[in-house]
Design a protein around this motif. Structure first.
Motif, PDB file in Angstrom:
ATOM      1  N   GLU A   9     132.523  55.206 154.977  1.00 54.24           N
ATOM      2  CA  GLU A   9     132.609  54.147 153.971  1.00 54.24           C
ATOM      3  C   GLU A   9     132.769  52.765 154.604  1.00 54.24           C
ATOM      4  N   ARG A  10     133.370  52.697 155.776  1.00 54.44           N
ATOM      5  CA  ARG A  10     133.525  51.405 156.446  1.00 54.44           C
ATOM      6  C   ARG A  10     132.355  51.113 157.387  1.00 54.44           C
ATOM      7  N   GLY A  11     131.437  52.056 157.510  1.00 56.41           N
ATOM      8  CA  GLY A  11     130.262  51.844 158.332  1.00 56.41           C
ATOM      9  C   GLY A  11     130.543  51.819 159.819  1.00 56.41           C
ATOM     10  N   VAL A  12     131.546  52.594 160.261  1.00 58.87           N
ATOM     11  CA  VAL A  12     131.884  52.637 161.686  1.00 58.87           C
ATOM     12  C   VAL A  12     131.708  54.062 162.204  1.00 58.87           C
ATOM     13  N   ASN A  13     131.475  54.155 163.496  1.00 54.63           N
ATOM     14  CA  ASN A  13     131.275  55.457 164.136  1.00 54.63           C
ATOM     15  C   ASN A  13     132.434  55.713 165.098  1.00 54.63           C
ATOM     16  N   VAL A  14     133.442  56.386 164.615  1.00 54.98           N
ATOM     17  CA  VAL A  14     134.611  56.741 165.425  1.00 54.98           C
ATOM     18  C   VAL A  14     134.641  58.258 165.570  1.00 54.98           C
ATOM     19  N   PRO A  15     134.438  58.780 166.764  1.00 57.33           N
ATOM     20  CA  PRO A  15     134.442  60.240 166.942  1.00 57.33           C
ATOM     21  C   PRO A  15     135.797  60.854 166.555  1.00 57.33           C
ATOM     22  N   ILE A  16     135.722  61.991 165.880  1.00 57.05           N
ATOM     23  CA  ILE A  16     136.918  62.679 165.391  1.00 57.05           C
ATOM     24  C   ILE A  16     136.875  64.129 165.860  1.00 57.05           C
ATOM     25  N   VAL A  17     137.995  64.609 166.344  1.00 51.13           N
ATOM     26  CA  VAL A  17     138.136  66.026 166.702  1.00 51.13           C
ATOM     27  C   VAL A  17     139.248  66.617 165.851  1.00 51.13           C
ATOM     28  N   GLY A  18     138.961  67.771 165.240  1.00 55.42           N
ATOM     29  CA  GLY A  18     139.947  68.473 164.424  1.00 55.42           C
ATOM     30  C   GLY A  18     140.271  69.833 164.997  1.00 55.42           C
ATOM     31  N   VAL A  19     140.965  70.623 164.196  1.00 60.42           N
ATOM     32  CA  VAL A  19     141.326  72.001 164.567  1.00 60.42           C
ATOM     33  C   VAL A  19     141.121  72.886 163.354  1.00 60.42           C
ATOM     34  N   ASP A  20     140.407  73.973 163.542  1.00 58.37           N
ATOM     35  CA  ASP A  20     140.220  75.030 162.527  1.00 58.37           C
ATOM     36  C   ASP A  20     138.941  75.818 162.771  1.00 58.37           C
ATOM     37  N   GLY A  21     137.824  75.079 163.029  1.00 56.30           N
ATOM     38  CA  GLY A  21     136.545  75.770 163.146  1.00 56.30           C
ATOM     39  C   GLY A  21     135.941  76.096 161.804  1.00 56.30           C
ATOM     40  N   SER A  22     136.160  75.234 160.811  1.00 55.66           N
ATOM     41  CA  SER A  22     135.674  75.487 159.463  1.00 55.66           C
ATOM     42  C   SER A  22     134.177  75.220 159.350  1.00 55.66           C
ATOM     43  N   SER A  23     133.574  75.745 158.280  1.00 54.08           N
ATOM     44  CA  SER A  23     132.138  75.527 158.052  1.00 54.08           C
ATOM     45  C   SER A  23     131.854  74.059 157.772  1.00 54.08           C
ATOM     46  N   GLU A  24     132.786  73.367 157.105  1.00 56.82           N
ATOM     47  CA  GLU A  24     132.591  71.943 156.822  1.00 56.82           C
ATOM     48  C   GLU A  24     132.558  71.133 158.120  1.00 56.82           C
ATOM     49  N   ALA A  25     133.459  71.436 159.031  1.00 51.96           N
ATOM     50  CA  ALA A  25     133.462  70.725 160.309  1.00 51.96           C
ATOM     51  C   ALA A  25     132.200  71.028 161.103  1.00 51.96           C
ATOM     52  N   LEU A  26     131.782  72.291 161.090  1.00 52.70           N
ATOM     53  CA  LEU A  26     130.575  72.668 161.825  1.00 52.70           C
ATOM     54  C   LEU A  26     129.357  71.926 161.283  1.00 52.70           C
ATOM     55  N   ALA A  27     129.288  71.755 159.962  1.00 52.58           N
ATOM     56  CA  ALA A  27     128.160  71.040 159.368  1.00 52.58           C
ATOM     57  C   ALA A  27     128.104  69.599 159.864  1.00 52.58           C
ATOM     58  N   GLU A  28     129.258  68.951 159.985  1.00 61.19           N
ATOM     59  CA  GLU A  28     129.269  67.570 160.500  1.00 61.19           C
ATOM     60  C   GLU A  28     128.889  67.531 161.976  1.00 61.19           C
ATOM     61  N   ILE A  29     129.389  68.483 162.740  1.00 63.09           N
ATOM     62  CA  ILE A  29     129.096  68.518 164.170  1.00 63.09           C
ATOM     63  C   ILE A  29     127.602  68.653 164.413  1.00 63.09           C
ATOM     64  N   THR A  30     126.969  69.552 163.686  1.00 61.79           N
ATOM     65  CA  THR A  30     125.541  69.828 163.922  1.00 61.79           C
ATOM     66  C   THR A  30     124.624  68.781 163.304  1.00 61.79           C
ATOM     67  N   SER A  31     125.139  67.982 162.369  1.00 61.06           N
ATOM     68  CA  SER A  31     124.304  66.965 161.728  1.00 61.06           C
ATOM     69  C   SER A  31     124.554  65.562 162.265  1.00 61.06           C
ATOM     70  N   GLY A  32     125.405  65.444 163.274  1.00 62.76           N
ATOM     71  CA  GLY A  32     125.691  64.130 163.835  1.00 62.76           C
ATOM     72  C   GLY A  32     126.685  63.330 163.040  1.00 62.76           C
TER      73      GLY A  32
END
Length: 391
Positions: free
Chosen positions: A314-337
């Motif tokens: 929403e702020r138009g910035v690219n700040v890399p984020i690392v989480g913990v869980d291995g969820s499908s939602e996180a995987l979708a973001e990882i693989t889609s950039g």
């Protein structure tokens, strides 16, 4: 004195090993008794005995010394046992017993003494906790037990009441994914006076008999190592924490330890959330407003990471984020950039499955050297996301 000449003795050849068979052992088996045909299995069993006897994880050097074997041989055995989940390797390279040992013990014990009722309370609703409930239910069915499962709506007072109710109902085993690691000791003491055994999963809890968790220190350490390799010294990083459970404290500890070991990184902010996406979004928005030059965010779970990622978009910035869980939602973001670039995986089904089996071992009288079982983790990024199956 006798003048008899000295006796001239002739040495007879020793009989074949089959002629020396112990009583009750067929002669055809004597060679196998004397000399195992699978010495590698014998060495592996000896190694497991050494690890099982230690309360603390054992280093490769210590195993090599105790077994009096070449270091390369010991390492090969350890790697094989890790692959079979009979050993776990810590982030420092040390070894401890793995969950497969506990699972095998529960299978044996479960045939000897049935358990009637297992109680399970998890933090709240959602895919992670649903996976825990599903796996625990399957394990209960495997031993012929009923299971009473409930979620605590992220309220420690509700969870405390549920534990007491399970105990009053006669549950021999109570498994808890704690909302708060520090507030359940009273309920645990009450349940134990009623004869219940208590196991915490996904985080330890005061007053419980045992805990089964992800190696959360390792999870944080992997995330910190990723940032240290991606950014130069002096990079500005924020941490979004969460509720009062040991799992979260351990993740943050591992993360900061990795950064401290690898350079001069600046954690410009450490804010506390409640493990939800909504709060991750709110705190992420505030962090970006206060620290417009932020270069990375470590979030203590994937829902928090998802909220922070939405704030970045929403702020138009690219700040890399690392989480913990291995969820499908996180995987979708990882693989889609997307904004989430990595997640240290957890296995909620494994946590519940091993938690129930470990608890059954305790109910049946087992006295393990270590009351905490750690499940391994790995960091999933775009480079190794292919083939990973999220829960």
């Amino acid at each position: 004195m006798s003048s008899r000449p000295p006796c001239m003795c002739r040495l007879e050849p020793l009989p074949e090993s089959s002629d020396l068979a112990p009583e009750g052992v067929p002669s055809s088996m004597a060679t196998e008794v004397a000399r195992p045909k699978a010495p590698a299995l014998v060495r592996a069993a000896r190694l497991l005995d050494v690890v099982a006897a230690q309360r603390a994880p054992v280093t490769l050097a210590d195993l090599t010394r105790r077994l009096a074997l070449p270091k390369s041989s010991v390492l090969n055995i350890c790697n094989t046992l890790v692959a079979q989940r009979m050993l776990l390797r810590g982030h420092d390279g040390s070894f401890r017993l793995g969950p497969r040992i506990i699972e095998l013990g529960a299978v044996v014990n479960g045939t000897e003494r049935p358990v009637r009722l297992i109680g399970l309370t998890v933090q709240g609703a959602g895919p992670f906790f649903e996976a825990e409930v599903s796996a625990a239910t399957e394990e209960a069915m495997n031993v012929g037990a009923s299971i009473d499962a409930a979620h605590a709506s992220h309220d420690p007072r509700v969870q405390e009441r549920q534990i007491r109710e399970f105990a009053d109902a006669g549950a021999e085993l109570i498994v808890v994914d704690p909302v708060d690691s520090q507030s359940l000791a009273g309920a645990a003491e009450y349940a134990r006076t009623r004869g219940a055994t208590l196991v915490a999963i996904n985080g330890a809890a005061g007053g419980f008999d045992a805990a089964v968790t992800t190696d959360n220190t390792q999870a944080g350490f992997l995330a910190g190592t990723y940032f240290a390799r991606r950014f130069p010294n002096g990079a500005r990083i924020a941490v979004i924490g969460g509720t009062r459970v040991t799992a979260i404290a351990d993740r943050i500890d591992g993360f900061t330890r990795a950064l401290n070991e690898r350079g001069a990184f600046s954690i410009v902010a450490h804010v506390t959330g409640d493990n939800t996406e909504a709060t991750g979004y709110r705190l992420g928005t505030a962090l970006l407003r206060k620290h417009p030059d932020l270069q990375g965010i470590f979030a203590i779970n994937d829902p928090t990471a998802s909220g922070a990622s939405r704030a970045c978009r929403e702020r138009g910035v690219n700040v890399p984020i690392v989480g913990v869980d291995g969820s499908s939602e996180a995987l979708a973001e990882i693989t889609s950039g997307g904004g989430i670039v990595g997640t240290a995986v957890q296995d909620p089904r494994g946590l519940a499955r091993v938690g129930v089996r470990f608890g059954l071992n305790l109910v049946f009288g087992a006295k393990p050297a270590n009351q905490t079982v750690l499940l391994p983790t790995q960091l999933i990024t775009a480079s190794d996301a292919e083939g990973y199956e999220p829960w």
